[in-house]
Each structure stands twice: as C-alpha cells, then as structure tokens.
Scaffold this active site. Sequence first.
Site, PDB file in Angstrom:
ATOM      1  CD  GLN A   1       5.387  64.812  34.356  1.00  0.00           C
ATOM      2  OE1 GLN A   1       5.073  65.749  33.609  1.00  0.00           O
ATOM      3  NE2 GLN A   1       6.321  63.933  34.022  1.00  0.00           N
TER       4      GLN A   1
ATOM      5  CD  GLU B   1       2.466  65.751  28.531  1.00  0.00           C
ATOM      6  OE1 GLU B   1       2.265  64.602  28.973  1.00  0.00           O
ATOM      7  OE2 GLU B   1       2.855  66.689  29.239  1.00  0.00           O
ATOM      8  N   PRO B   2      -0.614  63.273  28.165  1.00  0.00           N
ATOM      9  CG  PRO B   2      -0.751  60.929  28.285  1.00  0.00           C
ATOM     10  CD  PRO B   2      -0.229  62.053  27.430  1.00  0.00           C
TER      11      PRO B   2
ATOM     12  CG  MET C   1       7.127  62.244  19.753  1.00  0.00           C
ATOM     13  SD  MET C   1       5.439  62.583  19.253  1.00  0.00           S
ATOM     14  CE  MET C   1       5.640  64.209  18.528  1.00  0.00           C
ATOM     15  N   GLY C   2       8.448  60.651  22.770  1.00  0.00           N
ATOM     16  CA  GLY C   2       8.842  59.248  22.891  1.00  0.00           C
ATOM     17  C   GLY C   2       8.074  58.531  23.974  1.00  0.00           C
TER      18      GLY C   2
ATOM     19  N   GLY D   1      16.416  58.127  24.724  1.00  0.00           N
ATOM     20  CA  GLY D   1      16.058  59.471  25.151  1.00  0.00           C
ATOM     21  C   GLY D   1      14.777  59.427  25.968  1.00  0.00           C
TER      22      GLY D   1
ATOM     23  CB  CYS E   1      11.817  64.530  30.313  1.00  0.00           C
ATOM     24  SG  CYS E   1      10.226  64.528  29.440  1.00  0.00           S
ATOM     25  CG  ASP E   2      10.453  67.861  27.214  1.00  0.00           C
ATOM     26  OD1 ASP E   2      11.634  67.793  26.842  1.00  0.00           O
ATOM     27  OD2 ASP E   2       9.559  67.129  26.765  1.00  0.00           O
ATOM     28  NE  ARG E   3       6.633  72.029  31.305  1.00  0.00           N
ATOM     29  CZ  ARG E   3       6.401  73.006  30.438  1.00  0.00           C
ATOM     30  NH1 ARG E   3       6.627  74.262  30.789  1.00  0.00           N
ATOM     31  NH2 ARG E   3       5.943  72.751  29.233  1.00  0.00           N
TER      32      ARG E   3
END
Length: 265
Positions: free
Chosen positions: A121, A115-116, A194-195, A190, A51-53
Amino acid sequence: MPDDLILVGLNHRSVDGLLREQLFLESEKRSQALRELRGLGVEQALLLSTCDRIEVVVAGQDTAVPDEAVLARIAAWIGVGQEELLPRAYCLRGTDALHHLFAVTAALDSQVLGEPYVLGQVKESHRLSESLGMCGPGLDKPLQAAFRVAKRVRSETSLAERPATLAASALRVARDLYGRLEGCSLLLIGSGEMGEVLASEFRAAGMEKILVAQRRPALARATAERLAGHYLDWTEWEASLETADVVLCANGNGHFLVDRRAGNA
C-alpha cells in the site's frame, strides 16, 4: 534528510469505532486529495489511506506548511470536523516522522504485527505521487530507505511469521470441522487488518467463496478485490450468517455485532 519531513495522520491507535472506518479514502479520490495539497504550496507529498490509517507525508522545503493546514485537509476528505480530529491526530517532524514511516512500512505499527499488505500500500501511494509529479528527492530518499528497512525486517526477523501463526490456528479449527475447505464459504464482517490477513490465508488454503460486508461500500469493494471475493451490502450480512461456513468478524467498533439473536436470524 529527516529535518525536511513531516507526517500528519490518524490510525487505529488514535481513533476507534465508526471514526476509524472513515479513515479509508477511496482510490479515485486520492489523486484529487494530493492536488489539494499542491494548492497549499506542497510539491512533494505521499498520501497513505488504508482500513486502519490515513497519513500524509510532506517532504523537502514543503515542510514549512503548517500541520494544522494538512490536518484540515484530512478532516475535509473524510468528512469529519477538524476539532474532532485535533486530540486524536499525531503530527511528527524530522527523525520522529522518519521513524514512524519506517515502522509503518515494515508493519511494525500495524494492528497485526508483520501483516503483509501495508508495504504494498505504501508502494502504491508512492507510485501515485510519482504519477502526479509530487515525488522529488526529499520524499523518494526516505521512502526508498523505508522499503529497504521493511525488506530487512521481513527477511532477518521472524516477524513475518506472526500472521501465519494466527491464521494456522484459525485454519486448524475450520479443518477440524469441515475437513477440506474447497467448497466452503467465508463471510468477513468488517475490514480490519486481522480479518483480511486471516481471510487471505483461508483463500490460499482453498476456500472458494469469500464474501465481505462493511458499512462503507467502497471499503468493502476494495477489501473484496484484494481477496478475490465478492462484497455485500451492509444490510445483507445478517442473512448471510445462515449460509456461511466460517465467519470472521473484524468490525473493531468496541461493541458486540453477532449475538444470539443474530445467529438465529
């Protein structure tokens, strides 16, 4: 080994807003994406899309492929013009690429440090490359080294405690309001790191119902799967505010999403 490595990508630091949401490539499209890289003459490659890269690692003699050719493929996969990505992309070679791979795998480059999820991934991406015959020694050796580094970071430092600390604060507020969380519902708007980290801790604490709303249905489904929850159509999140006991907003587009008008919907 480092000399035979290149890494081309974009992440939460280099892009923002709606463009960041487009970095996620659905799992069913990743195999085809790797095959397209093979069409460029690449034989060893890893494709990481979260989701971020979105990042492509090319190893071995394949590093003769131009960075621009890899970036052009990324642009085509996410449906964005290459000229829009050029000032935002990073193209790393050799030791710089290896250091970045280590940082990503150890969650040192994540929006939420420690973050785990990202280690799993990267391993999933590794397995996909292996299944397509695109993981030779040039790629496997740096990946195995990155996995060892990630394990040491988690076991020998306190970094892995950071997400738990953030979650503990959020859980404390929720328990002050509701007591036991069994029977409560959570709405995640979203799908930022973090979420998802916080939502997973709420799930572990007994939250029985988790709903995920995201602009991109495939991303909402993937996040809901990891959280053992359900996904909503993006048009449904506002109506769901009335029934949710806890709302986590991880939209990350730089603008307010939930305001007084939405709260009174």
